[in-house]
Design an enzyme around this catalytic site. Structure first.
Site, PDB file in Angstrom:
ATOM      1  CB  THR A 122      -2.902  -3.067  19.945  1.00  0.00           C
ATOM      2  OG1 THR A 122      -4.084  -2.706  19.239  1.00  0.00           O
ATOM      3  CG2 THR A 122      -2.265  -4.273  19.286  1.00  0.00           C
ATOM      4  CG  LEU A 149     -12.947   0.928  17.802  1.00  0.00           C
ATOM      5  CD1 LEU A 149     -12.782   1.801  19.037  1.00  0.00           C
ATOM      6  CD2 LEU A 149     -14.419   0.728  17.469  1.00  0.00           C
ATOM      7  CE  LYS A 200      -5.881  -3.850  16.486  1.00  0.00           C
ATOM      8  NZ  LYS A 200      -6.210  -2.861  17.447  1.00  0.00           N
ATOM      9  CG  ASN A 204      -4.730  -3.746  12.677  1.00  0.00           C
ATOM     10  OD1 ASN A 204      -5.846  -3.738  12.168  1.00  0.00           O
ATOM     11  ND2 ASN A 204      -4.420  -2.978  13.696  1.00  0.00           N
ATOM     12  CG  PHE A 245      -8.546  -2.319   4.125  1.00  0.00           C
ATOM     13  CD1 PHE A 245      -9.855  -2.054   4.467  1.00  0.00           C
ATOM     14  CD2 PHE A 245      -7.529  -1.727   4.853  1.00  0.00           C
ATOM     15  CE1 PHE A 245     -10.155  -1.204   5.513  1.00  0.00           C
ATOM     16  CE2 PHE A 245      -7.822  -0.873   5.913  1.00  0.00           C
ATOM     17  CZ  PHE A 245      -9.136  -0.612   6.241  1.00  0.00           C
ATOM     18  CG  LEU A 246      -7.958  -5.125  -3.646  1.00  0.00           C
ATOM     19  CD1 LEU A 246      -6.852  -5.923  -2.987  1.00  0.00           C
ATOM     20  CD2 LEU A 246      -9.002  -6.072  -4.236  1.00  0.00           C
ATOM     21  CB  CYS A 256      -3.325   0.660  13.980  1.00  0.00           C
ATOM     22  SG  CYS A 256      -4.323   1.315  15.311  1.00  0.00           S
TER      23      CYS A 256
HETATM   24  C1  UDX Z   1      -6.748   0.363  11.556  1.00  0.00           C
HETATM   25  C2  UDX Z   1      -7.681  -0.866  11.477  1.00  0.00           C
HETATM   26  O1  UDX Z   1      -8.501  -0.766  10.311  1.00  0.00           O
HETATM   27  C3  UDX Z   1      -8.502  -0.979  12.741  1.00  0.00           C
HETATM   28  O2  UDX Z   1      -9.283  -2.151  12.690  1.00  0.00           O
HETATM   29  C4  UDX Z   1      -7.567  -1.011  13.942  1.00  0.00           C
HETATM   30  O3  UDX Z   1      -8.276  -1.109  15.132  1.00  0.00           O
HETATM   31  C5  UDX Z   1      -6.683   0.211  13.941  1.00  0.00           C
HETATM   32  O4  UDX Z   1      -5.977   0.286  12.721  1.00  0.00           O
HETATM   33  P1  UDX Z   1      -6.959   2.977  11.159  1.00  0.00           P
HETATM   34  O5  UDX Z   1      -5.531   3.091  11.584  1.00  0.00           O
HETATM   35  O6  UDX Z   1      -7.929   3.970  11.697  1.00  0.00           O
HETATM   36  O7  UDX Z   1      -7.548   1.548  11.524  1.00  0.00           O
HETATM   37  O8  UDX Z   1      -6.931   3.133   9.562  1.00  0.00           O
HETATM   38  P2  UDX Z   1      -7.419   2.276   8.298  1.00  0.00           P
HETATM   39  O9  UDX Z   1      -8.726   2.790   7.807  1.00  0.00           O
HETATM   40  O10 UDX Z   1      -7.319   0.847   8.571  1.00  0.00           O
HETATM   41  O11 UDX Z   1      -6.299   2.709   7.214  1.00  0.00           O
HETATM   42  C6  UDX Z   1      -4.927   2.433   7.453  1.00  0.00           C
HETATM   43  C7  UDX Z   1      -4.068   2.961   6.318  1.00  0.00           C
HETATM   44  O12 UDX Z   1      -4.268   2.222   5.120  1.00  0.00           O
HETATM   45  C8  UDX Z   1      -4.334   4.416   5.937  1.00  0.00           C
HETATM   46  O13 UDX Z   1      -3.084   5.052   5.698  1.00  0.00           O
HETATM   47  C9  UDX Z   1      -5.175   4.303   4.674  1.00  0.00           C
HETATM   48  O14 UDX Z   1      -5.097   5.435   3.855  1.00  0.00           O
HETATM   49  C10 UDX Z   1      -4.556   3.085   4.031  1.00  0.00           C
HETATM   50  N1  UDX Z   1      -5.451   2.386   3.090  1.00  0.00           N
HETATM   51  C11 UDX Z   1      -6.604   1.797   3.556  1.00  0.00           C
HETATM   52  C12 UDX Z   1      -5.098   2.267   1.736  1.00  0.00           C
HETATM   53  O15 UDX Z   1      -4.068   2.794   1.292  1.00  0.00           O
HETATM   54  N2  UDX Z   1      -5.919   1.538   0.915  1.00  0.00           N
HETATM   55  C13 UDX Z   1      -7.054   0.946   1.339  1.00  0.00           C
HETATM   56  O16 UDX Z   1      -7.735   0.298   0.533  1.00  0.00           O
HETATM   57  C14 UDX Z   1      -7.413   1.078   2.711  1.00  0.00           C
END
Ligand code: UDX
Length: 420
Positions: A122, A149, A200, A204, A245-246, A256
């Site tokens: 990014t 990812l 991107k 996010n 993501f809810l 990220c």
């Molecule tokens: C993220 C993006 O999903 C990815 O597309 C990008 O390239 C990099 O950033 P990542 O950082 O690996 O990926 O984590 P992600 O699975 O997205 O979770 C991010 C945060 O949100 C975590 O702390 C996770 O616990 C939290 N989360 C996720 C929640 O609290 N609730 C949810 O429903 C989903």
């Protein structure tokens, strides 16, 4: 099939390298860290990521994958050079491009004739243009191809992307970048570099906003005695919204979301406006961590309580603690006079003043409150009776709503979830 050089063999670079090798390309991973390169050459993966070791072994065995510290020679033989270098948050909130700049400057004259340089990690909006200027060669094109990812499911996400985004000024360069991924059945969005870079950040930031929305709903449920799990189940079945993501929790973190949301806010400010929905999402995220700290402190009347924490990583199935809400919560507890002992399946060493135990029950020795902060599947199945035996107090804060309330209440605990 193409000759590819991936510059930077961190989490994004290594996933991309093993993924492209699996698709049939010949890939060389280049990195200035000789220790990392030696580990990779020997088939070792320096972090926890499901399926990575197998694909690395496959690539090495089929001789489609190799590693080097000689970046100049590696790029000189590649049709595609993928930049997967770190872009940490800079002082102004924007991603810091200095590692990318330094690498590009030193490799520019070594790049093969007519090669394509692809930015994968990014980068600040406008980077593709800046890199084009730095390379300063009419025959080399720069393409933006952001990665999406998720840690923990990175290999799966590489092989089954929701979409592939290619941003290029030059149509031929775009078509060549697309050819890298032809074996993947995914929609391909071809656009200009600035749009690709913005996609991107917007993706996010939207996901982070969605989680903050769920966390705000959880608070409303607590106030009104509704159950957030049912509320969001009912909401998420609307296909325009979806369940992903809810899930409420202790707030979002990781390498990220925190930095990408700040970068988007900072970008908007450069153009004289506040990106309001995201301002709210970041505020809710900060409040969420503070609310979990309050929930924990409310379960004890001790001035200097002992708090046992299950889960230190920012999410399950990774060993990554960067910007982990668990760590922020633990530090805030310590600030308020608590002693904190953590347990996490992938964390061994103490983190600052947080003691780390190698056993979930030993981490609760004499604890007043247990806080579950990461959604590791194994925590669901841990024994409430055994936890009660180890602990002094009987409070449990389940910040991921993964424990069985009835089991824990049956063992004598006061159970507090999020929005439930
Ligand atoms: C993220 C993006 O999903 C990815 O597309 C990008 O390239 C990099 O950033 P990542 O950082 O690996 O990926 O984590 P992600 O699975 O997205 O979770 C991010 C945060 O949100 C975590 O702390 C996770 O616990 C939290 N989360 C996720 C929640 O609290 N609730 C949810 O429903 C989903």
């Amino acid at each position: 099939m193409s000759q590819v050089c991936v510059v930077g063999t961190g989490y994004v670079g290594l996933t991309t390298a093993v993924g492209l090798a699996h698709l049939g390309h010949t890939v060389i991973g280049a990195d200035i860290n000789d220790e990392k390169i030696a580990t990779l050459q020997a088939g070792g993966v320096p972090f926890v990521e499901e399926g990575m070791a197998d694909l690395l072994a496959e690539g090495l065995r089929r001789k489609r994958l190799s590693f080097t510290t000689d970046v100049a020679t590696a790029v000189s033989k590649a049709e595609f050079v993928l930049l997967c270098l770190p872009t940490p948050q800079g002082a102004d909130g924007n991603a810091d491009l200095s590692a990318v700049r330094a690498a590009v400057k030193s490799m520019a004259r070594h790049l093969a004739a007519d090669s394509v340089v692809i930015t994968k990690s990014t980068v600040p909006v406008g980077s593709a243009f800046e890199i084009t200027t730095l390379i300063d060669r009419g025959d080399v094109m720069v393409v933006s191809n952001p990665e999406f990812l998720r840690e923990g499911t990175a290999i799966h996400d590489f092989m089954h992307p929701d979409r592939i985004v290619i941003g290029a000024q030059d149509q031929a360069a775009a078509a060549r970048a697309v050819s890298l991924y032809l074996k993947l059945a995914a929609p391909i969005v071809v656009t200009d570099p600035v749009s690709a870079e913005i996609i991107k950040y917007v993706a996010n930031s939207f996901l982070a906003t969605k989680i903050s929305y769920a966390n705000a709903v959880a608070r409303l449920c607590e106030e009104t005695s509704a159950d957030v799990r049912d509320v969001l189940l009912g909401v998420g079945y609307d296909t325009r919204i979806g369940h992903e993501f809810l899930k409420p929790g202790p707030g979002w973190g990781g390498s990220c979301f925190p930095k990408d949301t700040q970068a988007l806010l900072s970008l908007a400010r450069q153009y004289g406006f506040e990106f309001e929905p995201l301002v709210g999402a970041v505020a809710v995220n900060d409040q969420q961590k503070a609310r979990v700290v309050d929930k924990i402190m409310k379960l004890t009347d001790k001035k200097n309580p002992v708090v046992g924490i299950w889960g230190l990583t920012f999410k399950a199935r990774t060993d990554d603690i960067r910007d982990s809400p668990s760590i922020a919560i633990a530090e805030a507890l310590i600030e308020r006079g608590a002693k904190v002992v953590g347990y996490d399946p992938t964390v061994e060493n103490e983190i600052g003043q947080i003691t780390v135990s190698s056993d979930p029950y030993a981490a609760l020795d004499g604890a007043d409150v247990l806080a579950v902060l990461t959604e590791w599947e194994e925590f669901r199945w841990l024994d409430a009776e055994k936890a009660a035996e180890a602990m002094r107090g009987r409070g449990v804060v389940d910040a991921r709503n993964i424990l069985s309330r009835s089991n824990w209440e049956h063992a004598g605990f006061e159970y507090v979830g999020i929005g439930t």
